[in-house]
Structures are given as C-alpha cells and as structure tokens.
Enzyme design. Structure first.
Site, PDB file in Angstrom:
ATOM      1  N   ILE A   1       0.720  -1.117   0.108  1.00  0.00           N
ATOM      2  CA  ILE A   1       0.040  -0.136   0.126  1.00  0.00           C
ATOM      3  C   ILE A   1       1.098   1.188  -0.073  1.00  0.00           C
ATOM      4  O   ILE A   1       0.422   2.349   0.289  1.00  0.00           O
ATOM      5  CB  ILE A   1      -1.096  -0.077   1.138  1.00  0.00           C
ATOM      6  CG1 ILE A   1      -0.321  -0.141   2.447  1.00  0.00           C
ATOM      7  CG2 ILE A   1      -1.874  -1.250   0.935  1.00  0.00           C
ATOM      8  CD1 ILE A   1      -1.029  -0.042   3.774  1.00  0.00           C
TER       9      ILE A   1
ATOM     10  N   GLN B   1       4.189   1.010   1.268  1.00  0.00           N
ATOM     11  CA  GLN B   1       5.268   0.856   2.408  1.00  0.00           C
ATOM     12  C   GLN B   1       6.350   0.232   1.617  1.00  0.00           C
ATOM     13  O   GLN B   1       7.632   0.257   2.208  1.00  0.00           O
ATOM     14  CB  GLN B   1       4.556   0.201   3.554  1.00  0.00           C
ATOM     15  CG  GLN B   1       4.639  -1.347   3.488  1.00  0.00           C
ATOM     16  CD  GLN B   1       3.453  -1.936   2.625  1.00  0.00           C
ATOM     17  OE1 GLN B   1       3.155  -1.183   1.919  1.00  0.00           O
ATOM     18  NE2 GLN B   1       3.084  -3.088   3.016  1.00  0.00           N
TER      19      GLN B   1
ATOM     20  N   GLU C   1       4.015   0.397  12.029  1.00  0.00           N
ATOM     21  CA  GLU C   1       3.097   1.048  13.099  1.00  0.00           C
ATOM     22  C   GLU C   1       4.139   1.703  14.139  1.00  0.00           C
ATOM     23  O   GLU C   1       3.877   2.679  14.497  1.00  0.00           O
ATOM     24  CB  GLU C   1       2.178   0.180  13.530  1.00  0.00           C
ATOM     25  CG  GLU C   1       1.152  -0.291  12.450  1.00  0.00           C
ATOM     26  CD  GLU C   1       0.324  -1.394  12.976  1.00  0.00           C
ATOM     27  OE1 GLU C   1       0.952  -2.475  13.020  1.00  0.00           O
ATOM     28  OE2 GLU C   1      -0.633  -1.540  13.343  1.00  0.00           O
TER      29      GLU C   1
END
Lengths: 335, 419, 301, 158
Positions: free
Chosen positions: A45, A47, A286
């Site tokens: 996506i 990354q 994250e």
C-alpha cells in the site's frame, strides 16, 4: 514568551496478530533463464513490501534483484498472505517468501547433486553457480541446471508459508501474544508560545529496533512518515463529533500536517537481529508512529511545567492550562 | 554474515510508474460499458427503518439498478472479527453513514438524482455517544446483545500489594481523540462479471479477506470471486475493512456490467473506520530504586456502531499497557464499547499509540517524583533479552529498546540539542 | 449541472453586455477558487459564468500620486511577488502570501476575494486596514466608488452584485511614514483558514513619537471584518509607549465578540488571541518601513 | 446539454476537445483525454494531488473550470519524462525514496518542477513554501525535501 522543552517516548510493539494464527503463503518459480517470479498475496500500500519481498528472494536464491518479478495481491493467482497490518508483512510474508525460495532451491540442489555426483549438503548456490564447498572446481551454472531440469521435465517451483509461533491469551491475559517485538525511542524538542499556545516542533530523533533493515531507505521512509502522522495525532488531528455526526468531514477542516508543520526527521536504525525473522528482520510500519505523540506531550510538559492528559494538545488547551496554572499559583501566594 | 541485497536501499519496484503518472489507481481505470455507483447513507445516527421506497429512483433515465437489503442473496453482513455490520441495512441504523441503498447509473449525475429520489421513512431512536454512558444499565442498546463488545483482563502478580509497598505512585486519567487515516487516495473499486466469476479491482490492504466477504454476501463460492489489488494510495489500517467491495460486486451481478464506485473525500471521512478514542485510568507504583513495582490500568475504547477491529484493538491495548518495561505486578482491564458514533477500527498502531501516551506520561511523572531523569527511569525499567512480559512471555534476544534510547541520547548530545 | 455556460470575454465591455443580456442569470467569475465549490455545493446558483480573469486591463499594481491602485483580477501570487507592496504596503503583501496554498494563490484574485466576502479573507482584512476603496462598474454604464467600510453586509455578502456589477479596481492612499503588518493565527502553518487575522496600518510622527493615524482590522470576530475603533482612538490619544500598545490591545479585546466554535475555538480563547495578536502586530508594524516620505530613524516604544 | 469546444496547448501539443460547460480541468484531463496522472484526492483544492501546471504555475485542476483553460499552456505529469527517460525531478524522487504510495507524487513532482524553473537553488524554507499546497500522508516530507534538493543540484549540472 517562547519556551522550549524536550521529551522522550519509548514503545514496544508485537509483530502480527495478537495470539492468533496469521499465516502467509508464497510461491517462487525459477524460470529457464534463471529469472524468478514470486507470487504473494501481500498488498503493497506504498510501504514497499513488494520491493522487500523481492530482496529477500534475491538474497536467498543468490540472483540479481532485477531478475526478480513480483506478482502480488491477486486472489486469482497469489496465495493468501494475510493483511497488510500489524507491521507483519516483512516478518511473516518475508519468511513465507524465503521459505518458498528455499523450497525452489531444494529442486536446484537435488538436480545439481545428481549432475555433479556430490551430496546436496556439500553444495552452495552463489552468483548463478552451484559449487562444491569441498572442491571449488566442482561446479555447474544455474543455467545448465535449469536446462537439465527442462530436459527431464522438472519444474523449479517452490512454495512456502509461515505462521508466527504464538500462544493465545488465557482468561488472565497470560500467553505468548507475539513471536517477536519491535522497539523504539523517540526524542522531540518543541517550542511553545505561551501567549498564543502555538507549538513548533523543532527537532525529532527517532531510533527504531527493526531487527534487520532489509531496505534501509524504506525503513527510514516509514520512520519519517510515521513520526509526522504521530505529530498530527499529538497536535492537530481530531474527528469532532456532534451526536455522532462528524462536523469536520473534509480536508479543509480535518487538518493533517503540511510540509510546513514538521521538521525533517532524524532516523536511526537499530538492528537487534531476530532469529526467527527473515535475515533477522522484524517490522517498523506502526512502531514509527507510536512514540511520537507521547514524546511531544512530554516535551510540552517539560517546556511549560504543566502536564497534558488529553490529545490533541491544541493551542487553546495550552492557554487554558497556563491560565489555570497561573490562577493556582496566585491562590497559593494569597494564602 | 554479508548480504548481497539485504540491507541495500534499492529503489521501489514500480516506482518509475509512480513518478511518471503511469501507475493505474482504481479510479484511473475505465471499462467498456462501465456504470457509476453511489451509496445512499443515513444522516442520522440511530433509527429504525420503517420503509424504503425506490420506485421513483428506479424510473430515472440512465438508472440501471437500485438495490436494497432484500436484493442480497447471501449473508447481509460483514466484519473482520465479528460479522455484525450490514452490507445494506433495512432494519436498524446505528450510525451516520450507514449504507441503505445502492445505485448504478450511466452517469454520476443520474446516480445523484436517483439517490435524492429514494424515500426512506425512519423512526428515530435516542442515540448513545459516550462509551461510559453506554455501559450504564439504563443506556439505549446499540446492539441486541448489549453495548459491551468485549472486556479483556490481564493479571500478573499482585498489583494491590505492589501499591502498598511502593515509595512513589502516580495516578492519572488520559483521554485520546478519534482520528482519521486521511490516506490521499479515497476508497475505490470496480467489479465486473466474467461468465460465472466476479472480478474486483480495488484499493485494499487485504484482497483475500475481501474475497471471503464478497463470496459470503453474494452467496457463491470463494473460487468464483477474484480480487485484484490495484496500486493503493495509502491505507494505514483504514482499507482493511470492507468499503466499496461488496457494493460494487452486488451491482455488477445485478446489472451484468462493470460498475465503479469511488468515494468522495467527504464520503471517505464519514463512512470509513477511525482510530479508537480512549479513556485510560492509569496507576503506577515504583520503588526507591526507581523500578516499577506494578501498574493498574483501566481502558475504555469507544468502538462506535460496529465491532470492526475493535476486539483486536482492545486486546493489543491490554498487552501493551505496560509499555516496554519489566513490571512484576500488572492488573489491566480493557473494555470495548458500542456507541452510535462512527465505527472505529484499525489505524496504524492498533490501540498502542493511545497506551504509549499514558505509559510514557506516567514514566515522566514518576521520574519527576523520584528526582531522576526521564532517560534514567526508562533505562532502569526497560525490558531486556530474556525478560518476562506482562503476559508471562519470556522474550528472546532481539530486544533493542535500551539501544534505541542510548542511540537517541548520544545523537541529541552530538547535535548539541535540548537542555 | 452546476452552470450551463462558461464564457471567457475579451473586453470589459463585452462582460457588461453579457450581464445585461442575461439579467441576473449570469455572474462574473474570477479565479473561481471559492465560487466553483459554492456552486457545486449549491450554496449559490447561476446559469452563465462570465470569466474576466484574463483581462489585462484588470491586472496591475501601480503607484500614482501617493495612491496604490490594483486591478481587481490581480492574483494573490502577483500581489505576493510585488516589490512595490513589500516596500510600501507590507500588510497587503503579507496577506496575499497567506492565502490558501501556492496553487490557490496562482489562480485566486484580490477582486474575487472581496466580492466573495468571507469574514476572514486575508487580503480583505489588510485592505480594510488600508482604508481602501473599490471602483465598481454598473451594467448601466455608470461607475461608483465604495469605501471598504461600507462594502460588507454579512458572511459571504458584499455590496457588489456580480450579476450586474464589475469590481474594477482597488485603491488606497499611502500614508506618511506608514507602518503596517498582518498578524495571523491558524490551526496549521499552511492551507488553513485563520482563527484570527489582524491587519494594522499606522502613520507615525517620529518627532513627537506618536501616531498620526492608526487603523486596526480584526477578523473573524464578527460576520464582517471589524475595525477596532476604540483601540485606534486609544493609540492616537498619547505618545507611543509600551503601555499605550497594551491599552489598545485591551480595547481590541473588549470590542471583539467572536462566537464559540468547535473548529476555531471558544470565545474566551479567541478574545485572548485578539489581545495578544493586536499587541504583537502593533509591535511588528512599528518595526517596519513603508508608505511615503519614510525617513530613517526609529520609534521608541 | 451543449458541449463546448476547448482548445489549449497540452504537453506541448495543440489540443481541441469538446467538453461539458461545467466540467473542471481535472474532469477533462481524466475523462476526456485519458490523462490520469493528476489525481482526485479531495475535489476541493485542499490536497494538491490534482496539481497541473498552467502557464508554468501549479494549479489545483479539481476546482479549475475547464473552459477557463482556453488558450493556455497546460503541463501534466505525462508530459514530463518517460519511464525510460525520467526527468531529473522524477529521478530524484525515485532515487531518494520520496515516493511511497505514489498518489500525491505526480502533483508533488509538478510543483517541484515549477519551483526549480523559477529558483534553481531553493532554500529548505523556500521548498516548504512551494510545496505547502501538496499533502503527503506517507513520507513525512523529509525525503521529499531531500529529493527537491538533489533534483536542483542535478538540473544545475546539466
């Protein structure tokens, strides 16, 4: 008046689903001309997982990165690789791709051993060449092996899958929720205008233990992007509700940081290799965001001597807290 | 061990397509005979549907299909963990933005006209918007089973005793806000039929999950559904849930034509899941040596109208409540609660950024009370290789937390920053 | 259908003729950066748009006899890049640089911003403080001059009717020893509407260390940009001093009455900002140079 | 509804296209001319993903009436470089890792080329001002700023 302050935030983050199975699968084909196709369900996506998975396969097979092609995230042709979430794709899909490459390699080694008349364990594959570790003159090119495979009808196709070793949590929350954890510490320096409440982020330093950075530039990209999203979380982002209705449902009133709102981020990559990770890798997507907001909050507290318990820390909240603090001080003096 | 390509900053595969504008994101695609889809959404948060009248909308020229819940042949529900969210609702509305009807038309203008022509009769119900109020016995029920989605517990050692033995304690309440992912590409998907198969081109974080849901909703085998992820303009957790997938699949099956649905920015913000807002009650106890003895934490997560990733976010908050520290006595309760607010789901960090705000504030408060530096208190408490976590897990060797702190501190010092 | 016809005209005359022909169903469009959205959201309705943004006779920034004259179709980028404005009218150059984003500034015009009458429009706040006037053409061939103080009627409502009138020029006088500055606060550093905008224009008398003239315009604290008359009076009442600036800021604070807003902040906070920013902007204005007849020498505050 | 003829110069070619009178430039580029490099991120001039250059200046094409562009010179990302022959700005974005999801990238790159055409060695502050109308949610901007600096150096070397 402008006041400066610094703050730290540390964090840990378990890679993959919490105490639940979350497998990922992959196929690797070595073609007759020694180029390679990976099939993975992993959704990139932005990354950079596609790139990272290609690097892992290239390393495992000893072929050039440019000789790898990746087909991803098409349920008609790729195996399930689980979600692009929980910072899990490098660790879990990376392992799946590596295993698939290893399984393709087995066919190559088997054929090589047969042709060279040496045991498989004695062989290594490097630079498109299979060599005997014992006698370097015993060798055969990968191309020849592929040709021989073609001749006798063998296809070099590997599959692999990986599911992290976890143990579900019991009623008291005891168990092994994650196979491995990423860690980070970030430091932020801010300047607060005590009359308007405006906050400037002056410097950000972000150190992340990612196990092994398969692609350092991509890892830095995650750290920088995550930190800025964290800065937005700390200072300006908030869905404002009025009885369940979002009153700021456009980009003109839901504000995310622009290029003018943040400084360049200084990222530091720490590599405490994870034995179960592909080439030691864990994850970073994250973790990049997690410590930033709290480091900013701590920096603001350090600057003003006032602690904030509510995010986002807006200029209005700063001024209100300063006013309350002044009143309290006055009262104390009065007594 | 030396590597050839691991550890190299090779350029992104497909990067040259992105910098030349050649990357085809979903909304960039066109197909022969493609229809445009729109979704009728509720603009009130809590209501019972009395009647949906589509008769006028259906007659508008250019409108090829108007679908409601009764047109769904499979199961009318989706959800990553719990299948509690209707694909199209015809009974109860639990949030603003709830999908009620679908339109497929030749043009966007016609679709918009059809949207406006659908007549929905509602009976409003008092909503509940605060998770703690939602837990009161008298609260309006969002779902039949009650407003408590999940309550998870973490217990290790004896937190009560730890607080009795503590030299310093810190007790604070923290509040975090609801946040939007704000990926720059809004949700988009195209569905078309190829004989008995349904094919989707979509912006997504997990095509295999999409396949499972589409098959269930259409009532067909998973092998008849093919989901192809298109270049995806960011996700950050917000493109894990089902957005356009089932809607375009239903319309493609109903019309036999390709159907595209692209959210506007407003629709994206209104309809997509958000980061959970938290209320955190946090108590920490430390000894004279600055070592943490115990923590007691209560976390309340507002998951909004549907579960989405709520249960996982709650569990992650529970496990990560201690922060990266060795704490012998841990007592955490985490609650996920339904309200009539927008749905909250996965967003980068899964509930951990909220917890980090609390545990890292606590560390600074304790440091101040103990009169040691924020660096020092962390150093004294960090998890180390082989340490036992709050869940009783013995960590392996890859525990670089101390190294990250050391590296940051020396970097800051080298730059001459800070005070 | 948001509009049925889009006409780009070659002359001013042609524009006025079209407005006359359509009798209220046509309106002028400049950059359209606000208008297109308003039409799309159906906040405004119109059949015909008459685009005057490329008319060269409406694009200029010039100084004539102590006056600055600006063609209404001058873009924010052009204003922000004008050496004349940066030298003599800093408040307007700053205001133009603060509008939206570079993309918006390249298209949006000063005239469009005025007719659109949003309460916190950056250039409008500056022009109010500059006591500017506008020249308006009516479709009956007449021309009228309207001072800024009479121009705005409410949120999004100006006296100029773009279905029959054309805003041609904005002009204002340069003051002797003019000092000016724009104070602006927003929720982020770019691409954000202001929480508070303050335009300040002063004319100083260095010899006596006092002000000849003082104008303060603040927005959005009311439906239209607001001149802070009490604060201005205070500034003229005595010799310049820090206390005087503080009193003037207090007067602005007292006069401001912003409403509670979930997006822009509550009343108390926004009033407090009026006080702080009035004081600060006065300070920065006094530190500038500009206007006509500016000589070396500083003001002591 | 009557279509109008719109003529302009697009990526150094004269173009004539029949458009709806209320179409935006972005609609026409994407729907009628099949140039999808300019993206619709917000539709209200807030994100800059739809940026194109009009007479060399960055503009949000999503709120720009198509017919306003009559007679003007429009450049889109498709007119810059090709995959085999990247423009120095495109190459710098790729080399420096300034691209993640790529959705904001065409707009970022066009705004950068407009900046570098005016200012050959912009300071960091000037880069920030120039790019302040282009939102990126992935990169955190650090690598974008680096890429602009590298592109400036490489263009100056040409």
């Amino acid at each position: 008046m402008k006041k400066r302050g610094c703050g730290i935030g540390s964090m840990w983050y378990g890679i993959g689903n919490t105490g639940l199975p979350n497998p990922s699968g992959a196929f690797v084909q070595v073609l007759d001309d020694c180029t390679v196709i990976i099939h993975t369900g992993c959704a990139d996506i932005g990354q950079g997982s596609t790139t990272v998975l290609a690097q892992i396969a290239a390393e495992e097979l000893g072929v050039n990165f440019n000789d790898i092609s990746v087909i991803c995230a098409d349920t008609g042709v790729t195996p399930d690789a689980g979600k692009t979430s929980a910072s899990r794709q490098t660790y879990i899909s990376g392992n799946a791709v590596r295993k698939a490459a290893q399984s393709a390699k087995e066919t190559i080694f088997k054929k090589g051993a047969e042709l060279l008349q040496v045991p498989e364990e004695e062989l290594i594959l490097k630079n498109y060449q299979l060599n005997s570790l014992k006698n370097y003159n015993i060798q055969i090119s990968l191309k020849e092996i592929m040709a021989k495979c073609r001749e006798d009808g063998t296809l070099v196709i590997g599959h692999g899958w990986f599911n992290p070793q976890t143990k579900g949590l019991d009623k008291r929350g005891q168990g092994i929720p994650y196979a491995t954890y990423a860690f980070a510490t970030q430091w932020v320096e801010v300047e607060v205008d005590t009359e308007t409440g405006e906050i400037d982020i002056l410097n950000v330093v972000a150190a992340h233990d990612v196990g092994k950075a398969v692609n350092p530039m991509a890892v830095e990209g995650q750290i920088e992007g995550g930190s800025v999203m964290g800065a937005g979380y700390a200072l300006m982002e908030e869905i404002i509700l009025d009885d369940g209705k979002i009153i700021n449902s456009s980009f003109s009133n839901y504000l995310i940081p622009t290029i003018k709102d943040v400084p360049c981020v200084n990222s530091i990559i720490v590599e405490e290799e994870e034995v179960t990770g592909p080439f030691g890798a864990k994850g970073v997507g994250e973790p990049a965001l997690i410590p930033t907001a709290t480091a900013i909050a701590n920096a603001i507290s350090n600057a003003l001597g006032i602690r904030f318990y509510e995010l986002p820390i807006t200029p209005e909240k700063i001024l209100n807290s300063l006013k309350t603090a002044n009143n309290t001080n006055k009262n104390q003096r009065d007594f | 061990m030396s590597h050839k390509v691991i550890g190299c900053s090779v350029e992104q595969i497909n990067g040259s397509k992105k910098v030349t504008g050649k990357s085809k994101f979903t909304d960039d695609l066109k197909m022969q005979g493609m229809l445009i889809a729109k979704v009728l959404r509720s603009n009130i948060p809590h209501a019972r549907i009395k009647k949906i009248d589509i008769s006028i909308a259906e007659k508008i020229p250019g409108v090829i299909a108007v679908l409601t819940a009764k047109d769904i042949q499979g199961e009318n529900s989706v959800g990553i963990i719990i299948k509690d969210e209707p694909v199209l609702t015809d009974e109860k509305i639990r949030r603003i933005g709830e999908p009620i009807a679908l339109i497929a038309a030749e043009t966007e203008e016609q679709a918009d006209m059809a949207l406006a022509a659908i007549d929905v009769k509602l009976e409003e119900i008092q909503g509940v918007f605060d998770p703690e109020e939602a837990l009161q016995p008298s609260a309006t029920l969002v779902h039949k089973g009650g407003n408590l989605l999940v309550h998870k517990k973490l217990r290790r050692g004896d937190a009560e005793t730890a607080f009795k033995e503590a030299i310093v304690t810190a007790e604070s309440n923290y509040i975090t806000q609801m946040v939007e992912h704000a990926y720059i590409e809004p949700e988009a998907g195209i569905a078309y039929c190829d004989q008995d198969k349904v094919i989707l081109l979509v912006s997504t974080q997990d095509p295999h999950y999409d396949r499972e849901e589409i098959a269930r909703v259409l009532g067909i085998g998973q092998h008849k559904v093919r989901v192809i992820q298109q270049p995806t303009g960011g996700g950050f957790g917000g493109k894990l849930d089902i957005s356009v997938q089932c809607h375009v699949a239903l319309l493609a099956r109903a019309t036999g034509r390709p159907v595209k649905l692209t959210y506007t920015r407003q629709e994206s913000i209104i309809a997509s899941p958000k980061r959970h807002p938290y209320k955190i009650y946090y108590k920490s106890a430390a000894g004279e040596d600055g070592k943490l003895l115990g923590v007691k934490v209560k976390i309340i997560c507002d998951t909004g109208a549907y579960a989405s990733y709520g249960p996982a976010v709650v569990t992650r908050a529970l496990v990560h409540a201690t922060g990266p520290y060795s704490i012998p006595n841990v007592h955490v309760d985490a609650y996920g609660v339904f309200t009539n607010n927008p749905v909250c789901g996965a967003m980068r960090g899964f509930g951990v950024p909220q917890m980090a705000f609390a545990h890292e504030s606590q560390m600074d408060i304790l440091a101040e009370k103990l009169n040691i530096s924020p660096w020092e208190i962390r150093r004294r408490n960090f998890l180390t290789p082989g340490a036992i976590t709050g869940t009783g897990q013995k960590l392996g060797q890859s525990v670089g937390i101390l190294e990250t702190l050391n590296k940051v501190q020396s970097y800051v010092k080298e730059q001459g920053w800070g005070n | 259908m948001y509009w049925e016809k889009y006409l780009k005209v070659k002359t001013l005359h042609e524009a006025m003729e079209i407005l006359k022909l359509y009798q209220g169903k046509a309106r002028l469009i400049a950059g359209g950066t606000d208008l297109v959205l308003q039409l799309r959201e159906k906040k405004k309705r119109v059949s015909v748009l008459v685009d005057i943004s490329d008319l060269p006779e409406l694009q200029y920034i010039k100084e004539e006899h102590g006056q600055i004259k600006i063609g209404a179709m001058t873009t924010h980028s052009q204003l922000a890049a004008s050496p004349l404005l940066w030298e003599k009218v800093i408040v307007l150059a700053q205001a133009a640089s603060s509008v939206g984003s570079p993309q918006i500034r390249n298209v949006g015009t000063v005239g469009g911003n005025i007719v659109n009458a949003q309460p916190a429009a950056d250039t409008v706040v500056a022009l109010m403080a500059l006591d500017a006037k506008v020249v308006v053409f009516n479709n009956d061939g007449g021309e009228e001059k309207i001072p800024f103080s009479e121009l705005f009627l409410g949120v999004g409502e100006s006296k100029i009717d773009p279905t029959s009138q054309l805003l041609k020029e904005i002009s204002f006088s340069l003051l002797p020893e003019m000092r000016s500055s724009l104070g602006r606060l927003a929720r982020r550093k770019a691409l954000a509407l202001p929480i508070l905008n303050i335009g300040i224009v002063l004319s100083v008398n260095k010899k006596e260390n006092r002000l000849h003239e003082a104008r303060i315009c603040v927005a959005p604290v009311a439906p239209v940009p607001m001149r802070m008359k009490e604060a201005e009076k205070t500034l003229l009442s005595r010799k310049l001093s820090d206390e005087l600036l503080i009193s003037a800021s207090k007067a602005a604070f007292d006069a401001a009455d912003p409403r509670n807003s979930k997006l822009r902040g509550n009343t108390a906070y926004r009033k407090e900002l009026v006080r702080v920013m009035t004081y600060r902007t006065l300070k920065t204005a006094l530190a500038t140079r500009g206007g006509v007849g500016d000589e070396a020498g500083s003001i002591t505050v | 509804m009557k279509l109008e003829v719109l003529q302009f110069e697009l990526n150094a070619r004269k173009v004539s296209v029949r458009v709806k009178p209320d179409a935006t430039l972005l609609d026409v580029l994407r729907e009628d001319l099949d140039l999808t490099g300019a993206k619709r991120g917000c539709g209200e001039g807030e994100c800059g993903a739809c940026t194109v250059l009009i007479d060399g200046m960055p503009v949000d094409s999503c709120i720009y009436p198509a017919l306003k562009a009559a007679g003007k010179n429009i450049e889109t990302i498709e007119g810059l470089g090709t995959e085999d022959n990247l423009h120095p700005v495109q190459k710098a974005f790729l080399d420096e890792g300034a691209v993640q999801c790529g959705f904001c990238t065409p707009g970022m790159i066009l705004t950068t080329t407009a900046l570098l055409a005016k200012n050959q060695s912009p300071s960091e502050e000037e880069v920030k001002v120039a790019l302040s109308g282009n939102l990126c949610r992935c990169t955190g901007y650090t690598k974008i700023i680096n890429a602009v600096k590298v592109a400036a150096r490489n263009i100056n070397k040409l």
